[in-house]
Design a protein around this motif. Structure first.
Motif, mmCIF file in Angstrom:
data_model
loop_
_atom_site.group_PDB
_atom_site.id
_atom_site.type_symbol
_atom_site.label_atom_id
_atom_site.label_comp_id
_atom_site.label_asym_id
_atom_site.label_seq_id
_atom_site.Cartn_x
_atom_site.Cartn_y
_atom_site.Cartn_z
ATOM 1 N N LEU A 1 15.891 -49.684 9.604
ATOM 2 C CA LEU A 1 14.885 -49.721 10.512
ATOM 3 C C LEU A 1 15.105 -49.096 11.691
ATOM 4 O O LEU A 1 14.744 -48.971 12.277
ATOM 5 C CB LEU A 1 13.615 -50.203 9.538
ATOM 6 C CG LEU A 1 12.838 -50.743 8.041
ATOM 7 C CD1 LEU A 1 12.265 -51.838 8.573
ATOM 8 C CD2 LEU A 1 12.331 -49.466 8.432
ATOM 9 N N LYS A 2 15.672 -50.253 11.794
ATOM 10 C CA LYS A 2 15.988 -50.358 13.560
ATOM 11 C C LYS A 2 16.823 -48.832 14.025
ATOM 12 O O LYS A 2 16.656 -48.504 15.085
ATOM 13 C CB LYS A 2 16.756 -51.526 13.952
ATOM 14 C CG LYS A 2 16.562 -52.398 14.751
ATOM 15 C CD LYS A 2 17.526 -54.059 14.354
ATOM 16 C CE LYS A 2 15.970 -55.041 13.809
ATOM 17 N NZ LYS A 2 17.109 -56.843 14.296
ATOM 18 N N PHE B 1 9.839 -45.679 7.004
ATOM 19 C CA PHE B 1 10.038 -47.030 6.040
ATOM 20 C C PHE B 1 9.026 -46.925 4.937
ATOM 21 O O PHE B 1 9.498 -47.313 4.234
ATOM 22 C CB PHE B 1 8.349 -48.058 6.857
ATOM 23 C CG PHE B 1 8.745 -49.580 6.857
ATOM 24 C CD1 PHE B 1 9.131 -50.327 7.130
ATOM 25 C CD2 PHE B 1 7.258 -49.690 5.242
ATOM 26 C CE1 PHE B 1 8.429 -51.534 6.023
ATOM 27 C CE2 PHE B 1 6.821 -51.116 4.928
ATOM 28 C CZ PHE B 1 7.999 -52.325 5.392
ATOM 29 N N ALA B 2 8.195 -46.320 4.982
ATOM 30 C CA ALA B 2 7.779 -44.998 3.633
ATOM 31 C C ALA B 2 8.810 -44.749 3.242
ATOM 32 O O ALA B 2 8.377 -45.169 1.609
ATOM 33 C CB ALA B 2 6.251 -43.666 4.084
ATOM 34 N N GLY C 1 4.332 -45.988 0.040
ATOM 35 C CA GLY C 1 5.246 -46.193 0.669
ATOM 36 C C GLY C 1 5.369 -47.597 1.405
ATOM 37 O O GLY C 1 5.724 -48.258 2.132
ATOM 38 N N GLY C 2 5.040 -48.595 -0.129
ATOM 39 C CA GLY C 2 4.599 -50.218 0.173
ATOM 40 C C GLY C 2 3.087 -50.690 1.358
ATOM 41 O O GLY C 2 3.167 -51.472 1.588
ATOM 42 N N ASP C 3 2.401 -49.376 1.307
ATOM 43 C CA ASP C 3 0.963 -49.492 1.846
ATOM 44 C C ASP C 3 0.601 -50.456 0.750
ATOM 45 O O ASP C 3 -0.040 -50.197 -0.399
ATOM 46 C CB ASP C 3 -0.216 -48.364 1.920
ATOM 47 C CG ASP C 3 -1.134 -48.962 2.323
ATOM 48 O OD1 ASP C 3 -0.855 -49.557 3.570
ATOM 49 O OD2 ASP C 3 -2.049 -47.795 2.516
ATOM 50 N N THR D 1 7.850 -54.834 13.235
ATOM 51 C CA THR D 1 8.380 -54.382 11.737
ATOM 52 C C THR D 1 9.003 -56.178 11.347
ATOM 53 O O THR D 1 9.513 -56.045 12.474
ATOM 54 C CB THR D 1 9.013 -53.863 11.555
ATOM 55 O OG1 THR D 1 8.539 -52.857 11.325
ATOM 56 C CG2 THR D 1 10.127 -53.977 9.643
ATOM 57 N N SER D 2 8.727 -57.112 10.695
ATOM 58 C CA SER D 2 9.851 -58.387 10.390
ATOM 59 C C SER D 2 10.802 -58.176 10.483
ATOM 60 O O SER D 2 11.261 -56.835 9.955
ATOM 61 C CB SER D 2 9.005 -58.959 9.369
ATOM 62 O OG SER D 2 8.694 -58.418 8.627
#
Length: 394
Positions: free
Chosen positions: A262-263, A268-269, A285-287, A312-313
């Motif tokens: 992600l970085k 993300f999705a 997409g994880g939503d 984002t964590s």
């Protein structure tokens, strides 16, 4: 199940090695707009029609999505009594619609048409008359009664110069989505009756006509609105909510690898669809939608609410594995005033009264109509023309 417990998900890996939670915020990304939709509860319905019980009750009957970090309770800020005044009664014909979809062949057939074959099995004909008889046995009485009711309401609507437009239908559908807690929840309730949204739209003109005919008979005063607000005041308060997506994996190494991707600019999705083991959210997409802090298990909730929109964590440990969480939207806590909710409450109370009136109104309409029903009327009850003529004047 306690709302802070995980929902069962047989496809998840529950054997991850316990490690320290790393919920540090990293990537800043643009938020995704979303809107929370309140759930509905059991509704009142018109007479002679079978109800489908929406939202809180319906949700209990539908297999929940496999979202291991949450167990949504309520799903919105609508007061418990509010759904009774909603549009849920408008799908009163949902169960009978299955019979309506398999429409009875126009009875009665022409006498010379009864023996026409509608199917042939190894040379043996199945006739229209046989099909008609079976359809009558399967649900003819209820379907015919539904058609009688529809005809009566159509006649009353015509007298009152009431029409139903596409805009009316779409508005009612949108209200129903709100009452049920969203389109997915409405579709789930419909699926229980073997219906689709298109099937529901086909039934809507009757319900819209009933509403338009009865609303002018309803009176809601400012005092009614104030009383309702005071009785349900606490339920109008908006708790802080966030909308978040997550990617669930079995190990911290997998989660750290996802954070690294992600970085480096990964979507993300797309990663959620590819790598997440949460079958309830990966295809979206994880939503996870909007949720309150108490809707989630502690580890997940603490991490999500600590993030800013777009952040984002890192790897967040829970009993079901490791989550990478992205917050996409946030709603601040808000205590609503009477003025802010006045229009909404009035609409709710009007709909509630229409719902309450509809049963008696339909019954009276049927009682006062001249109806001949060959499926239910006793033969001896049919009077001959001579029997109904007035005696000649002397």
């Amino acid at each position: 199940m306690d709302k802070k417990e995980f929902e069962t998900n047989g496809q998840l890996n529950n054997n991850a090695t316990p490690e320290e939670t790393d919920a540090s915020a990293n990537t800043n990304e643009a938020p995704v707009e979303a809107e929370t939709i309140p759930a509905a509860a059991e509704e009142a319905v018109p007479a002679a029609q079978e109800p489908v019980e929406p939202a809180n009750n319906a949700a209990a009957d539908v297999t929940p999505e496999a979202v291991p970090v949450m167990s949504k309770v309520g799903g919105g800020n609508t007061p418990p009594s509010s759904p009774k005044g909603g549009k849920g009664w408008m799908i009163a014909s949902i169960v009978l619609a299955a019979a309506l979809i398999i429409v009875l062949i126009k009875p009665p057939f022409q006498k010379d048409d009864n023996s026409v074959a509608v199917a042939t099995v190894n040379g043996t004909d199945i006739t229209k008359a046989q099909l008609y008889d079976k359809l009558v046995e399967a649900g003819g009485e209820s379907t015919l009664q539904n058609l009688i009711t529809t005809t009566l309401v159509d006649q009353e609507a015509k007298k009152a110069n009431i029409t139903v437009t596409d805009e009316d239908i779409n508005a009612e559908i949108e209200d129903l989505k709100t009452q049920f807690g969203g389109e997915d929840a409405l579709n789930s309730a419909l699926a229980q009756s073997s219906m689709t949204l298109d099937d529901l739209k086909a039934q809507m003109p009757l319900q819209v006509e009933i509403r338009k005919l009865l609303e002018p008979k309803v009176t809601v005063t400012d005092e009614d609105v104030t009383t309702y607000f005071n009785d349900n005041k606490a339920t109008f308060n908006q708790e802080e909510e966030v909308q978040a997506s997550h990617i669930l994996v079995a190990t911290k190494e997998e989660a750290d690898a996802i954070v690294k991707q992600l970085k480096e600019g990964a979507d993300f999705a797309a990663l959620a669809q590819e790598k997440s083991s949460d079958t309830g959210s990966k295809d979206k997409g994880g939503d996870l939608g909007f949720f309150k802090k108490g809707d989630m298990v502690t580890e997940f909730s603490d991490a999500a609410f600590a993030l800013k929109v777009g952040e984002t964590s890192g790897a967040v440990k829970s009993d079901y594995g490791y989550h990478v969480i992205k917050v996409t939207d946030r709603k601040e806590a808000h205590e609503y005033t009477l003025e802010e909710k006045k229009d909404e409450i009035k609409k709710t109370l009007i709909s509630q009264k229409v719902s309450e009136m509809s049963s008696t109104w339909l019954q009276d309409l049927t009682t006062n109509a001249k109806i001949t029903n060959t499926l239910t009327d006793e033969p001896e009850a049919s009077a001959t023309p001579e029997a109904t003529e007035a005696p000649a004047a002397e």
